[in-house]
Write an enzyme that holds these catalytic residues in place. Structure first.
Site, PDB file in Angstrom:
ATOM      1  N   ARG A 358       2.756   1.831   3.239  1.00  0.00           N
ATOM      2  CA  ARG A 358       3.162   3.226   3.143  1.00  0.00           C
ATOM      3  C   ARG A 358       2.365   3.960   2.067  1.00  0.00           C
ATOM      4  NH1 ARG A 358       7.944   5.769   4.632  1.00  0.00           N
ATOM      5  NH2 ARG A 358       8.770   3.726   5.262  1.00  0.00           N
ATOM      6  N   GLU A 359       2.115   3.322   0.944  1.00  0.00           N
ATOM      7  CA  GLU A 359       1.362   3.962  -0.131  1.00  0.00           C
ATOM      8  C   GLU A 359      -0.063   4.273   0.296  1.00  0.00           C
ATOM      9  OE1 GLU A 359       3.078   1.196  -0.416  1.00  0.00           O
ATOM     10  OE2 GLU A 359       4.833   1.935  -1.504  1.00  0.00           O
ATOM     11  N   THR A 360      -0.638   3.412   1.118  1.00  0.00           N
ATOM     12  CA  THR A 360      -2.029   3.606   1.550  1.00  0.00           C
ATOM     13  C   THR A 360      -2.173   4.829   2.434  1.00  0.00           C
ATOM     14  OG1 THR A 360      -2.281   1.205   1.501  1.00  0.00           O
ATOM     15  CG2 THR A 360      -3.999   2.454   2.606  1.00  0.00           C
TER      16      THR A 360
END
Length: 678
Positions: A358-360
């Site tokens: 998700r962070e990517t």
């Protein structure tokens, strides 16, 4: 003829032949042709090894530690895909690349069956590398820009001539796989839909992940995405969030809508292929905050690309029913506005291809402010090879001269690269040009620019479309004295009618830029003739001085103000321009940085200086030129007519040299003493 002497005619022919051979060897000429995945991979590696100073080639899968996206054929004779597909990224720019150098992204075949885009991207790289040493304009672009080119962002589809990318047994449209748009999808593609349950959202395909990683590791100002099946240049907005929607074939409430727009939307919808069928069309749409910049750049790119077989690029926003229809998850709006429209950016965590955190998938404040254009290259996804053009037709207007689908799109891409950052340059006279060719530069002394204390220069502006203000700044070297000339305004070098009625012989190479001999109504070059002795203090009139001259310009200030009505976001708010390309030339306080690169705002752009040695003032220096001019004029007035009469009389009545020679021979024979025989 004496032995050992070469006839002059033969010598001239030999020199011309050697010149032609050298020019042909320096700039290869060839027809563009289609290439397979394996052939293009091999050619890209060859170019990278041949031009290591200006090209760097890498596989995005390795660079960004992405999972392999499938197998591709390693050679023409390969019966089936046998090696992991490579997503090759070519970085074009003279090394080392400074952190503030403008960056542009070019994506070839996002859809694997639209193979013309890959050919355009590949030959853009090849033509620039082969010609930048002989073509000053291309040399300027390579030394002052970084152009990131991905000819085959979807190698899996390109190798199979398939539109989509197959991911874990699911066909995904990579162009609609970006985290942008409405938060619900009535037409899911695959299990869970595009924005369905967690783990099934956006960025599922390798193609879209590569593009995402490129944006996260650069700070692009312009991006070009090539497609097929239509012919136009489109730009934001393209999402359904920015249009007044109408369900296709809806008949109710047509009276409240623009009937002409609805008719055009129906006509456009009937032309769409089955792969692009959406359930919504726009009757009207909001304009993007950078509508002025987007519209002007698209219009001028269409002009410079020119026509082919009587057809030219239309241009307009993708939510204009006369151009296209809205879409979900499109790359265009994501690349342009994800950094300043967070309410339109989706959060997803796909589980395809071993997952993507998700962070990517999140973007930064500076990553996605790129003017992005969709280039629909033509109504055929794979035109005939004879219509692709040739390398010799880069500046040609006719197909017989080498113009074609690939050629005109290369021109379009080169103009986009030029427009990333403004620059001002002097148009030197022939003596100054010879001075440069012998190893000099603008900063060297160019005494030919002064004549009797008069400075005459000509300059123009590149990397921009409209010049709001331009003038000369003249100062004395190693002093605080300076003054400016009158302010002028008009167009840049692109204000000429490039491509409107052809290129051909109308292009002349002038100090690094190709100009047309016929200018449009808007001026493209500026000139100034000024007496330096008149403006300099008395002390410099007596001793002389070294003068430094710079041309200054302010450009494209209309990009900061947006047109009305329908300007703003999905809620109708009015926004100022948000792109790096617009703000970097209109806002001196603009600053953005990402991954070691930055964009800094600047309003005033200056040329390289010209240094002029001005001698001490004297009547001889001041009036010598004018006295000689008066004497020459007087001689021509009083002696010109009789000299012309004498010349005409001699030329028409005098015998030729051969006749005179024959007559003299007869006279000599008559006067020669004869022997008398006894």
């Amino acid at each position: 003829m004496q032995q050992g002497r070469v006839p002059r005619a033969g010598l001239a022919v030999g020199v011309l032949l050697m010149t032609f051979i050298y020019a042909a060897a320096a700039t290869p000429k060839y027809r563009f042709k289609y290439m397979s995945y394996a052939e293009m991979v091999a050619e890209l590696h060859r170019l990278a090894s041949e031009y290591p100073d200006v090209m760097r080639l890498e596989d995005a899968v390795e660079t960004y530690s992405l999972p392999e996206g499938g197998l591709c054929r390693s050679g023409r004779d390969a019966a089936r895909p046998d090696k992991p597909c490579q997503v090759l990224v070519a970085r074009i720019g003279l090394k080392p690349v400074e952190r503030s150098r403008p960056q542009m992204l070019v994506l070839g075949s996002m859809h694997g069956d639209e193979q013309l885009g890959a050919m355009i991207a590949f030959y853009l790289v090849k033509v620039m590398l082969e010609r930048y040493r002989e073509d000053p304009w291309l040399g300027r672009l390579i030394s002052s820009r970084e152009i990131v080119v991905v000819p085959m962002p979807n190698p899996y589809g390109f190798d199979r001539m398939m539109r989509y990318e197959e991911v874990d047994g699911q066909l995904i449209d990579p162009n609609a796989d970006f985290p942008y748009g409405p938060d619900s999808d009535p037409n899911p593609v695959g299990p869970g839909g595009r924005n369905g349950t967690e783990g099934s959202g956006c960025l599922r395909a390798l193609t879209s992940r590569v593009v995402h990683e490129l944006f996260m590791s650069h700070i692009f100002r312009v991006a070009l995405v090539f497609h097929g099946k239509k012919e136009f240049i489109g730009y934001s907005w393209s999402s359904e969030s920015f249009c007044v929607p109408r369900v296709r074939n809806q008949t109710a409430d047509l009276a409240s809508q623009s009937r002409s727009a609805v008719t055009q939307a129906d006509a456009q919808s009937s032309e769409d292929d089955s792969d692009d069928e959406d359930q919504m069309t726009c009757v009207d749409g909001y304009r993007a905050p950078d509508a002025n910049a987007l519209s002007q750049v698209a219009t001028f790119m269409s002009l410079f690309a020119g026509s082919f077989k009587g057809s030219t690029f239309r241009s307009g926003a993708l939510n204009d029913p006369r151009i296209y229809h809205p879409s979900r998850g499109g790359m265009v709006d994501w690349a342009y506005s994800a950094s300043f429209m967070p309410d339109q950016v989706l959060t997803c965590e796909p589980d395809q291809l071993h997952g993507y955190s998700r962070e990517t998938t999140q973007v930064g404040n500076a990553t996605n402010r790129c003017l992005t254009f969709v280039i629909e290259t033509g109504h055929q996804v794979r035109p005939k090879e004879k219509d692709l053009g040739s390398s010799a037709g880069l500046y040609a207007a006719r197909s017989k001269q080498g113009n074609g689908h690939v050629t005109r799109n290369i021109r379009l891409a080169l103009m986009a690269a030029d427009l990333m950052e403004p620059y001002v340059f002097f148009i030197a006279n022939e003596e100054a040009s010879s001075h440069r060719r012998s190893g000099g530069s603008n900063v060297d002394v160019v005494s030919a620019l002064t004549r009797g204390g008069i400075l005459s220069v000509k300059w123009s502006v590149g990397g921009a479309l409209y010049v709001d203000q331009t003038y000369l700044v003249i100062d004395v070297v190693r002093s605080n004295f300076s003054f400016t000339t009158k302010v002028q305004s008009g167009g840049s070098m692109w204000a000429q009618n490039h491509g409107v009625d052809g290129y051909g012989e109308r292009f002349a190479k002038t100090e690094g830029v190709f100009f047309s001999s016929r200018s449009a109504n808007l001026r493209w070059a500026y000139s100034e003739s000024i007496s330096l002795y008149k403006y300099l203090p008395a002390v410099y009139r007596e001793t002389g001085a070294m003068i430094r001259v710079r041309a200054v310009a302010t450009v494209d200030q209309s990009w900061l103000e947006q047109p009305a009505p329908n300007s703003g976001d999905a809620r109708g708010r009015r926004l100022a321009s948000q792109s790096h390309m617009a703000r970097s030339r209109t806002d001196p306080d603009w600053f953005a940085t990402n991954a070691g690169y930055d964009v800094r705002g600047k309003v005033l752009y200056m040329s390289e200086p010209i240094r002029v040695r001005l001698p001490a003032f004297s009547l001889m220096v001041s009036w010598q030129a004018y006295i000689w001019e008066l004497l020459i004029v007087g001689v021509l007035i009083f002696f010109g007519p009789p000299l012309a009469w004498l010349y005409k009389s001699f030329y028409t009545n005098a015998p030729s040299a051969m006749t005179v020679r024959s007559r003299l021979r007869r006279v000599f024979e008559l006067t020669k003493p004869h022997r008398i025989r006894v």
